[in-house]
Enzyme design. Structure first.
Site, PDB file in Angstrom:
ATOM      1  N   ALA A 116     -16.550 -14.227   2.351  1.00  0.00           N
ATOM      2  CA  ALA A 116     -15.019 -13.721   2.096  1.00  0.00           C
ATOM      3  C   ALA A 116     -14.392 -13.004   3.328  1.00  0.00           C
ATOM      4  O   ALA A 116     -15.293 -12.217   3.895  1.00  0.00           O
ATOM      5  CB  ALA A 116     -14.539 -13.356   0.810  1.00  0.00           C
TER       6      ALA A 116
ATOM      7  N   ARG B 111       0.822  -1.099  -0.002  1.00  0.00           N
ATOM      8  CA  ARG B 111      -0.033  -0.016  -0.079  1.00  0.00           C
ATOM      9  C   ARG B 111       0.892   1.136  -0.038  1.00  0.00           C
ATOM     10  O   ARG B 111       1.875   1.432   0.790  1.00  0.00           O
ATOM     11  CB  ARG B 111      -1.088  -0.031   1.306  1.00  0.00           C
ATOM     12  CG  ARG B 111      -2.016  -1.178   1.153  1.00  0.00           C
ATOM     13  CD  ARG B 111      -3.067  -1.172   0.414  1.00  0.00           C
ATOM     14  NE  ARG B 111      -3.889  -2.433   0.668  1.00  0.00           N
ATOM     15  CZ  ARG B 111      -4.803  -2.464   1.412  1.00  0.00           C
ATOM     16  NH1 ARG B 111      -4.913  -1.693   2.416  1.00  0.00           N
ATOM     17  NH2 ARG B 111      -5.588  -3.782   1.608  1.00  0.00           N
TER      18      ARG B 111
ATOM     19  N   VAL C 148     -18.183  -7.697  -1.472  1.00  0.00           N
ATOM     20  CA  VAL C 148     -19.258  -8.447  -0.480  1.00  0.00           C
ATOM     21  C   VAL C 148     -20.306  -7.529  -0.357  1.00  0.00           C
ATOM     22  O   VAL C 148     -20.356  -6.259  -0.450  1.00  0.00           O
ATOM     23  CB  VAL C 148     -18.434  -8.785   0.812  1.00  0.00           C
ATOM     24  CG1 VAL C 148     -17.174  -9.678   0.623  1.00  0.00           C
ATOM     25  CG2 VAL C 148     -17.981  -7.349   1.358  1.00  0.00           C
TER      26      VAL C 148
ATOM     27  N   GLN D  22      -0.933 -10.376   4.502  1.00  0.00           N
ATOM     28  CA  GLN D  22      -2.581 -10.237   4.711  1.00  0.00           C
ATOM     29  C   GLN D  22      -2.979 -12.066   4.295  1.00  0.00           C
ATOM     30  O   GLN D  22      -2.266 -12.352   3.629  1.00  0.00           O
ATOM     31  CB  GLN D  22      -3.294  -9.449   3.797  1.00  0.00           C
ATOM     32  CG  GLN D  22      -4.688  -9.533   3.884  1.00  0.00           C
ATOM     33  CD  GLN D  22      -5.359  -8.695   2.693  1.00  0.00           C
ATOM     34  OE1 GLN D  22      -5.368  -9.072   1.623  1.00  0.00           O
ATOM     35  NE2 GLN D  22      -6.087  -7.642   2.989  1.00  0.00           N
TER      36      GLN D  22
END
Length: 331
Positions: free
Chosen positions: A298, A198, A255, A212
């Site tokens: 997820a 990032r 999502v 992650q």
């Protein structure tokens, strides 16, 4: 070369070859080719000579200068060789005490990564990996984040030049959801651990690169209840104690509904641990699944934070510094 210059040459080379140290060699060299050296002064005197004589004597003096420089360079190389031999001989002296080598250990992030995989594998999840350099399609578009969508501002992205080529350093491990579902049919369970990037400032709790773990489960009638059971089991196995979890509304483009996942252990307050949700119908359609027949959840969470909590580490930057004193604590 006339007799005078021949004598200078013979004397200079003899003194150079007789030098036993760098200092002696430098003193001899400067006595001939320094600012006030014998050869240097004669070179300066050329300007006062007739042009024909200047050419002849200048050529002889330049030849003398080159001979002295060559002899000095050869002697310098010889002194260097002798020095290396002496140092080498001392190094292989078997009576000399050795220099102890400091040892670290398995990196705490590696330990945590192994533990995460073991827990999810025991629950029937596969483990997959993906490329660090990802296409714009898999990193954004296939995850319901089209070009110019405001949700892209949530991910500070490293774009690879030229930007219009469409390659990025992946901002999350979610692209492997798409890659995996393109090649597999439900039911499926998957985790994707790996490094992500990032474009943000580094401080005590943030870093431009971190780890992650992405989780995915798709099948018939998969619900939020299944997710709560899976994530609760994971936290209890990882921390070795009973935990409570709660879900708060949250937004993630891939999502619907989306929620933030909080966890509380005995004697602690609520801590935000992950982002999650039910896989968006648009994402299921992209890989050829029928949202009317299958559903899934997820989630994603940073395991750097999990490692900080497990080992009581207060600065995420310590993971990246390679300090042997830090690594020795995890033997």
């Amino acid at each position: 070369m006339d007799n005078e210059l021949e004598q200078i040459k013979t004397q200079a080379i003899s003194e150079i070859q007789g030098s036993t140290t760098y200092h002696e060699l430098d003193t001899v060299f400067r006595s001939y080719l320094g600012r006030k050296g014998r050869v240097t002064l004669q070179l300066r005197a050329l300007s006062g000579m007739p042009i024909e004589e200047r050419k002849t004597r200048g050529s002889l003096l330049n030849g003398l200068k080159e001979n002295i420089e060559k002899a000095a360079q050869e002697k310098r190389s010889a002194l260097e060789t002798n020095k290396n031999k002496e140092e080498g001989a001392a190094w292989i002296d078997i009576t000399r005490p050795g220099t102890p080598l400091q040892k670290g250990s398995v990196h705490p992030l590696t330990r945590v990564g192994w533990e995460i995989e073991d827990i999810f594998v025991a629950m029937g999840f596969d483990v997959s990996d993906g490329p660090h350099v990802e296409t714009e399609y898999y990193n954004f578009e296939a995850l319901n984040i089209p070009a110019n969508h405001p949700a892209r501002d949530l991910w500070d992205t490293f774009w690879l030049k030229p930007k219009n080529a469409g390659y990025v350093l992946r901002t999350h491990t979610s692209p492997m959801q798409i890659r995996y579902m393109e090649k597999h049919q439900p039911p499926l369970r998957l985790i994707v651990p790996g490094r992500v990037f990032r474009y943000e400032a580094t401080d005590q709790s943030h870093h431009f690169q971190f780890n992650q773990v992405e989780g995915l489960m798709v099948g018939t009638d998969v619900s939020v209840a299944h997710f709560r059971a899976v994530i609760g089991e994971f936290f209890e196995k990882f921390f070795g104690t009973r935990v409570e979890t709660r879900l708060r509304p949250g937004f993630f483009p891939f999502v619907e509904p989306g929620f933030e996942v909080d966890m509380r252990r005995q004697g602690t307050g609520w801590l935000e641990m992950a982002g999650a949700g039910m896989v968006h119908p648009n994402v299921l359609k992209v890989v050829g699944y029928d949202p009317q027949k299958v559903s899934g959840f997820a989630f994603g969470m940073g395991w750097d934070r999990l490692a900080m909590m497990k080992y009581h580490i207060d600065d995420v930057r310590l993971f990246q510094e390679g300090d042997i004193r830090f690594l020795k604590q995890f033997v």
